[in-house]
Design a protein around this motif. Structure first.
Motif, short mmCIF file in Angstrom:
data_model
loop_
_atom_site.label_atom_id
_atom_site.label_comp_id
_atom_site.label_asym_id
_atom_site.label_seq_id
_atom_site.Cartn_x
_atom_site.Cartn_y
_atom_site.Cartn_z
N VAL A 260 64.75 1.06 73.19
CA VAL A 260 64.83 0.88 74.63
C VAL A 260 65.48 -0.45 75.02
N PHE A 261 65.03 -1.54 74.40
CA PHE A 261 65.50 -2.86 74.80
C PHE A 261 66.56 -3.45 73.88
N GLY A 262 66.76 -2.84 72.70
CA GLY A 262 67.73 -3.37 71.74
C GLY A 262 67.24 -4.62 71.03
N PHE A 263 65.94 -4.86 71.07
CA PHE A 263 65.34 -6.04 70.47
C PHE A 263 64.73 -5.65 69.13
N THR A 264 65.42 -5.96 68.03
CA THR A 264 65.01 -5.48 66.70
C THR A 264 64.22 -6.48 65.88
N ALA A 265 64.05 -7.70 66.36
CA ALA A 265 63.36 -8.73 65.58
C ALA A 265 61.92 -8.33 65.18
N PRO A 266 61.10 -7.79 66.09
CA PRO A 266 59.75 -7.39 65.67
C PRO A 266 59.77 -6.27 64.61
N LEU A 267 60.71 -5.34 64.74
CA LEU A 267 60.82 -4.27 63.76
C LEU A 267 61.22 -4.84 62.40
N LEU A 268 62.18 -5.73 62.39
CA LEU A 268 62.60 -6.37 61.14
C LEU A 268 61.46 -7.13 60.50
N GLU A 269 60.71 -7.89 61.28
CA GLU A 269 59.58 -8.65 60.74
C GLU A 269 58.53 -7.75 60.12
N LYS A 270 58.23 -6.65 60.79
CA LYS A 270 57.19 -5.75 60.28
C LYS A 270 57.66 -5.04 59.01
N ILE A 271 58.93 -4.62 58.97
CA ILE A 271 59.46 -3.97 57.77
C ILE A 271 59.48 -4.96 56.61
N LEU A 272 59.85 -6.20 56.88
CA LEU A 272 59.82 -7.21 55.82
C LEU A 272 58.41 -7.47 55.32
N SER A 273 57.42 -7.35 56.19
CA SER A 273 56.04 -7.54 55.74
C SER A 273 55.59 -6.43 54.80
N TYR A 274 56.18 -5.23 54.93
CA TYR A 274 55.86 -4.12 54.04
C TYR A 274 56.75 -4.09 52.79
N SER A 275 57.85 -4.85 52.79
CA SER A 275 58.83 -4.80 51.71
C SER A 275 58.46 -5.75 50.58
N LEU A 276 59.01 -5.45 49.41
CA LEU A 276 58.88 -6.35 48.26
C LEU A 276 59.91 -7.46 48.41
N PRO A 277 59.65 -8.62 47.82
CA PRO A 277 60.63 -9.72 47.92
C PRO A 277 62.03 -9.34 47.41
N ALA A 278 62.12 -8.48 46.43
CA ALA A 278 63.43 -8.06 45.92
C ALA A 278 64.20 -7.22 46.92
N GLU A 279 63.52 -6.65 47.91
CA GLU A 279 64.15 -5.79 48.91
C GLU A 279 64.57 -6.54 50.18
N TYR A 280 64.16 -7.79 50.32
CA TYR A 280 64.43 -8.54 51.55
C TYR A 280 65.91 -8.58 51.89
N GLU A 281 66.75 -8.89 50.92
CA GLU A 281 68.19 -9.03 51.18
C GLU A 281 68.79 -7.73 51.71
N SER A 282 68.41 -6.60 51.11
CA SER A 282 68.93 -5.31 51.55
C SER A 282 68.49 -4.97 52.96
N VAL A 283 67.23 -5.26 53.28
CA VAL A 283 66.71 -4.97 54.61
C VAL A 283 67.39 -5.85 55.65
N ILE A 284 67.55 -7.12 55.34
CA ILE A 284 68.20 -8.04 56.28
C ILE A 284 69.66 -7.64 56.49
N ASP A 285 70.35 -7.20 55.42
CA ASP A 285 71.73 -6.72 55.56
C ASP A 285 71.82 -5.53 56.50
N LEU A 286 70.82 -4.66 56.45
CA LEU A 286 70.80 -3.48 57.33
C LEU A 286 70.71 -3.89 58.79
N PHE A 287 69.96 -4.95 59.07
CA PHE A 287 69.72 -5.37 60.45
C PHE A 287 70.74 -6.38 60.97
N THR A 288 71.80 -6.67 60.22
CA THR A 288 72.79 -7.64 60.69
C THR A 288 73.65 -7.10 61.82
N SER A 289 73.74 -5.79 61.95
CA SER A 289 74.47 -5.20 63.07
C SER A 289 73.53 -4.25 63.81
#
Length: 88
Positions: free
Chosen positions: A44-73
């Motif tokens: 609705v608002f185009g504000f993805t920071a809370p979603l990114l933070e929550k997904i990173l909290s569920y992710s393994l440290p090895a997956e952080y880079e891939s998840v952050i790359d997904l959210f760069t655009s």
């Protein structure tokens, strides 16, 4: 059909290349309830920071880079067979 194997890459590095090219994250239905509010904010608002933070909290440290790359655009969020599909 055979898969191309590069001897220089470990399995982890090869997987990172596949994920980086694909740019899609599929989460099972249990995450649908845990991430519902964050997904609504992102759509609705185009504000993805809370979603990114929550997904990173569920992710393994090895997956952080891939998840952050997904959210760069800009990300698209859809539901398919009860799964959350986040892609760009």
């Amino acid at each position: 059909m055979g898969a191309y194997s590069n001897e220089k890459w470990s399995a982890h590095e090869a997987w990172k290349q596949v994920v980086r090219k694909r740019q899609k994250l599929i989460l099972c239905p249990q995450y649908r309830y845990a991430l519902h509010d964050e997904c609504i904010m992102a759509v609705v608002f185009g504000f993805t920071a809370p979603l990114l933070e929550k997904i990173l909290s569920y992710s393994l440290p090895a997956e952080y880079e891939s998840v952050i790359d997904l959210f760069t655009s800009k990300v698209d969020i859809t539901f398919s067979n009860g799964n959350i599909v986040i892609s760009n």
